[in-house]
Design an enzyme around this catalytic site. Structure first.
Site, mmCIF file in Angstrom:
data_model
loop_
_atom_site.group_PDB
_atom_site.id
_atom_site.type_symbol
_atom_site.label_atom_id
_atom_site.label_comp_id
_atom_site.label_asym_id
_atom_site.label_seq_id
_atom_site.Cartn_x
_atom_site.Cartn_y
_atom_site.Cartn_z
ATOM 1 N N SER A 267 -35.109 -16.513 -38.896
ATOM 2 C CA SER A 267 -33.940 -15.945 -38.386
ATOM 3 C C SER A 267 -32.708 -16.353 -39.471
ATOM 4 O O SER A 267 -32.429 -17.517 -39.954
ATOM 5 C CB SER A 267 -33.416 -16.406 -37.049
ATOM 6 N N ARG B 60 -27.843 -24.294 -32.310
ATOM 7 C CA ARG B 60 -28.128 -24.511 -33.751
ATOM 8 C C ARG B 60 -27.422 -25.510 -34.694
ATOM 9 O O ARG B 60 -27.281 -25.522 -35.699
ATOM 10 C CB ARG B 60 -28.468 -23.143 -34.470
ATOM 11 N N GLU C 244 -27.716 -18.694 -40.473
ATOM 12 C CA GLU C 244 -28.699 -19.811 -39.715
ATOM 13 C C GLU C 244 -29.352 -20.408 -40.910
ATOM 14 O O GLU C 244 -29.854 -21.698 -40.921
ATOM 15 C CB GLU C 244 -29.580 -19.382 -38.825
#
Length: 301
Positions: free
Chosen positions: A223, A172, A293
């Site tokens: 998320s 990520r 995130e």
């Protein structure tokens, strides 16, 4: 006289003191000083070259992974749209997509061209620009597995091309999140050959799985937390007792406890406050640090 009254001429739309809530999936947040919807790449470059270099600039796509704070955002928010949403099959199992192309659309176009490997994008909310920047992925696949090169524009309106090696992808994260801010223009992806119907069948499985396990019809940002090494964020949130627990107008979804949702009248402060409360509680109970995130921008209200 302020910089907002001396903006460069543009062919796209310039919106002054524009509310950002409608531009995000959470539907919260204060205004931007200016929202710019460029007509195309040249319009964007000309605007940036003419804009006071001291003015902050950031780009957004569909706002799927974005929480705008209630006080709004300084400077210019660039919303990429029609001039950046082309998709072109290039041959040799390669496909080019503009930064404003929804991830799921790229997956479908790749399938139609008989290019396998991009199926996972049907389960990723948002657009290609964000996917490239954050190494988006799901169900065991990530952007790093398929992207080959990316074109970006810097704050001065200058374009350059980067290879996948230049992006230094990790979980990520990419080099695009560090150092000089840039705007993703488009990217080239490479998959493997397969029959379109076989690819579409795999995509249908991903879609069905997502619809039964994620609150995709809620006001959500996808998320909320990255998965810490050796842990699943949803499980940590769940075991700490936060699944379905109201916090102002915010809640972690009863369907998936790593999905923060606006239950109707949440403020950005509700959503961020709940996230921070959960992070503190999980850390106190387990010693595990949850990292956001979702990207959070702007001033507190």
């Amino acid at each position: 006289m302020t910089w907002k009254t001396q903006l460069p001429t543009a062919r796209g739309k310039l919106l002054i003191d524009e509310a950002l809530a409608p531009f995000t999936w959470f539907r919260v947040g204060g205004p931007a000083d200016v929202v710019f919807l460029p007509a195309d790449e040249q319009d964007l470059s000309d605007f940036l070259k003419g804009l006071d270099p001291s003015v902050p600039v950031m780009a957004i796509g569909v706002g799927s992974n974005l929480l705008v704070r209630d006080g709004g955002v300084d400077g210019v928010v660039i919303r990429l749209g029609k001039g950046f949403n082309g998709v072109e099959a290039l041959g040799d199992n390669r496909i080019k997509a503009g930064s404003a192309v929804p991830d799921a659309i790229l997956a479908r176009k790749a399938a139609e061209a008989g290019i396998a490997g991009l199926e996972f994008y049907v389960g990723v909310p948002g657009t290609i620009g964000g996917a490239v920047i954050m190494n988006a992925g799901c169900y065991g696949a990530e952007t790093v597995n398929v992207v080959k090169s990316v074109r970006v524009m810097n704050r001065a309106g200058v374009v350059r091309e980067l290879s996948v090696e230049d992006l230094h992808y990790t979980y990520r994260h990419s080099a695009l999140q560090d150092g000089e801010p840039v705007i993703v223009l488009d990217a080239i992806f490479e998959g493997t050959p397969d029959e379109p119907e076989a690819i579409k069948a795999r995509m249908a499985e991903i879609t069905a799985r997502r619809e039964t396990t994620q609150p995709i019809r809620e006001k959500t940002g996808g998320s909320t937390f990255k998965n810490p090494p050796g842990h699943s964020s949803w499980k940590l949130v769940d075991e700490a007792g936060w699944r379905g627990k109201p916090y102002g107008g915010a809640m972690f979804s009863p369907l998936h406890s790593n999905f923060l949702i606006n239950t109707g009248e949440a403020t950005a402060a509700d959503l961020e406050g709940l996230g921070e409360a959960v992070r503190a509680d999980v850390l106190a109970k387990t010693g595990v640090q949850l990292d956001w995130e979702i990207k959070r921008i702007g001033r507190a209200g």
